[in-house]
Design a protein around this motif. Structure first.
Motif, PDB file in Angstrom:
ATOM      1  N   PHE A 202      39.278  -7.866  23.437  1.00 45.51           N
ATOM      2  CA  PHE A 202      38.367  -6.895  23.127  1.00 45.51           C
ATOM      3  C   PHE A 202      38.658  -5.555  23.638  1.00 45.51           C
ATOM      4  CE2 PHE A 202      35.452 -10.601  22.615  1.00 45.51           C
ATOM      5  CZ  PHE A 202      35.279 -10.470  21.288  1.00 45.51           C
ATOM      6  N   TYR A 203      39.092  -5.369  24.812  1.00 47.64           N
ATOM      7  CA  TYR A 203      39.547  -4.323  25.490  1.00 47.64           C
ATOM      8  C   TYR A 203      40.500  -3.534  24.565  1.00 47.64           C
ATOM      9  CZ  TYR A 203      41.620  -0.993  28.642  1.00 47.64           C
ATOM     10  OH  TYR A 203      42.142   0.325  29.221  1.00 47.64           O
ATOM     11  N   GLU A 204      41.449  -4.184  24.014  1.00 46.72           N
ATOM     12  CA  GLU A 204      42.657  -3.503  23.470  1.00 46.72           C
ATOM     13  C   GLU A 204      42.163  -3.358  21.960  1.00 46.72           C
ATOM     14  OE1 GLU A 204      45.896  -6.549  23.693  1.00 46.72           O
ATOM     15  OE2 GLU A 204      46.426  -5.635  25.627  1.00 46.72           O
ATOM     16  N   ARG A 205      41.380  -4.064  21.405  1.00 50.86           N
ATOM     17  CA  ARG A 205      40.765  -4.084  20.137  1.00 50.86           C
ATOM     18  C   ARG A 205      39.961  -2.694  20.118  1.00 50.86           C
ATOM     19  NH1 ARG A 205      41.092  -7.711  16.059  1.00 50.86           N
ATOM     20  NH2 ARG A 205      40.859  -6.023  14.874  1.00 50.86           N
ATOM     21  N   ILE A 206      39.181  -2.277  20.764  1.00 52.67           N
ATOM     22  CA  ILE A 206      38.476  -1.262  20.905  1.00 52.67           C
ATOM     23  C   ILE A 206      38.915  -0.073  21.510  1.00 52.67           C
ATOM     24  CG2 ILE A 206      35.991  -0.316  22.046  1.00 52.67           C
ATOM     25  CD1 ILE A 206      35.084  -3.438  22.211  1.00 52.67           C
ATOM     26  N   THR A 207      39.741  -0.032  22.329  1.00 51.95           N
ATOM     27  CA  THR A 207      40.390   1.041  22.815  1.00 51.95           C
ATOM     28  C   THR A 207      41.790   1.579  21.959  1.00 51.95           C
ATOM     29  OG1 THR A 207      42.009  -0.116  24.140  1.00 51.95           O
ATOM     30  CG2 THR A 207      39.905   0.775  25.500  1.00 51.95           C
ATOM     31  N   ASP A 208      42.178   0.543  21.217  1.00 55.40           N
ATOM     32  CA  ASP A 208      42.986   1.126  20.322  1.00 55.40           C
ATOM     33  C   ASP A 208      42.426   1.865  18.982  1.00 55.40           C
ATOM     34  OD1 ASP A 208      45.144   0.070  21.614  1.00 55.40           O
ATOM     35  OD2 ASP A 208      45.696  -1.798  20.646  1.00 55.40           O
ATOM     36  N   LEU A 209      41.314   1.253  18.899  1.00 53.37           N
ATOM     37  CA  LEU A 209      40.449   1.842  17.605  1.00 53.37           C
ATOM     38  C   LEU A 209      40.082   3.367  17.976  1.00 53.37           C
ATOM     39  CD1 LEU A 209      38.855   1.293  14.869  1.00 53.37           C
ATOM     40  CD2 LEU A 209      37.159   0.628  16.208  1.00 53.37           C
ATOM     41  N   PHE A 210      39.566   3.692  19.069  1.00 56.65           N
ATOM     42  CA  PHE A 210      39.124   4.701  19.390  1.00 56.65           C
ATOM     43  C   PHE A 210      40.602   5.881  19.521  1.00 56.65           C
ATOM     44  CE2 PHE A 210      35.216   2.953  21.785  1.00 56.65           C
ATOM     45  CZ  PHE A 210      34.516   3.415  20.663  1.00 56.65           C
ATOM     46  N   LEU A 211      41.477   5.145  19.925  1.00 60.90           N
ATOM     47  CA  LEU A 211      42.831   6.001  20.197  1.00 60.90           C
ATOM     48  C   LEU A 211      43.229   6.430  18.829  1.00 60.90           C
ATOM     49  CD1 LEU A 211      44.660   7.436  22.261  1.00 60.90           C
ATOM     50  CD2 LEU A 211      46.102   4.973  21.931  1.00 60.90           C
TER      51      LEU A 211
END
Length: 295
Positions: A202-211
């Motif tokens: 979940f950390y990677e899915r969300i931070t990648d989305l914002f980035l």
């Protein structure tokens, strides 16, 4: 004493006639008489009082009738139990899952499996994905319900239904009146993120989305569990992006909204070791494939 001898004994005890008992057992009378003699010799007692005209049970013979029926019944039950276990119809299966799966998916699955596999019991273990994978690789866990599967040739997996990720805001937030919000609404908002190590998926899915969309929330804390994040949001301390199944938790001071123009989903997988020897596993896999094949 052999089971065959007990079967011969019961046939004679119930027929009280060696000829009829032999016919019932599809054998001739001399071998039947021999089996009774061997049984009496092994037990050291006389089971039948014989005369030219009739055959009668002795007191010891009458006592053995009850015991022989019980022994043969237990023997049949044991054979059936072993056959069912070998066929995967009975036994135990250890099942791992992340916390999110426990809210609706696992209870529904267990209810369905109680109908499809009534002889199977489940050992449930709530574990994060990486700990499930390690336990499966070490044969400490039969199956796991996880978000991603590593490229390990020892593992096999089945894709399950994906789950949408949605926005969670305190009910008194101005955006909480909307049914949908743009992803840009999270920019500079106090935001609770999943922990990088314990909830990496979940950390990677969300931070990648914002980035990717050049959005920078005001990250407050990184937390491992969805219900902990929701507790913070429910207290009015910030917002979050969480799985849609979070709605089932019933937080009173929170509003969930879809995110416009972004189709972000959490993938779900059933994973197991290819060399798992548990016969129940094949039965479970057949049942779950049938379940997902149904309309």
């Amino acid at each position: 004493m052999e089971l065959h001898q007990l079967k011969c004994f019961l046939a004679v005890a119930e027929e009280l006639n060696f000829s009829r008992a032999a016919a019932r057992l599809n054998m001739t009378q001399p071998p039947l008489s021999r089996q009774i003699q061997l049984l009496e010799k092994n037990l050291g007692v006389i089971l039948f009082a014989r005369s030219n005209r009739r055959v009668e049970l002795t007191a010891m013979g009458a006592q053995l009738v009850k015991e022989a029926r019980l022994i043969l019944k237990l023997s049949d039950r044991l054979a059936l139990s072993l056959q069912q276990r070998a066929a995967g119809e009975t036994g135990s299966l250890s099942m791992g899952f992340t916390a999110v799966f426990s809210w609706a998916f696992i209870p529904g699955l267990l209810k369905e499996m109680a109908r499809r596999l009534p002889g199977v019991t489940f050992d449930l273990q709530e574990l994060v994905t990486n700990k499930q994978i390690a336990a499966i690789e070490n044969n400490q866990l039969d199956i796991g319900f996880v978000r991603q599967v590593p490229p390990d040739p020892r593992l096999a997996w089945l894709p399950l239904n994906a789950e949408s990720l949605i926005a969670a805001f305190p009910s008194d937030h101005p955006l909480a009146r909307k049914r949908k919000i743009p992803l840009s609404a999270f920019n500079q908002e106090p935001f609770f993120l999943y922990a990088k190590e314990e909830a990496r998926y979940f950390y990677e899915r969300i931070t990648d989305l914002f980035l990717f969309h050049n959005i920078t929330p005001d990250y407050k804390y990184q937390l491992a569990q969805t219900h902990t994040i929701l507790g913070m949001v429910n207290a009015g301390l910030g917002c979050a992006i969480v799985p849609a199944s979070s709605k089932t938790l019933g937080f009173a001071n929170m509003t969930f909204m879809n995110i416009e123009e972004v189709n972000i989903q959490a993938l779900n997988f059933l994973v197991y070791a290819k060399d798992n020897p548990n016969p129940v596993l094949d039965s479970f896999l057949r049942a779950i494939r049938e379940l997902y094949a149904e309309p």
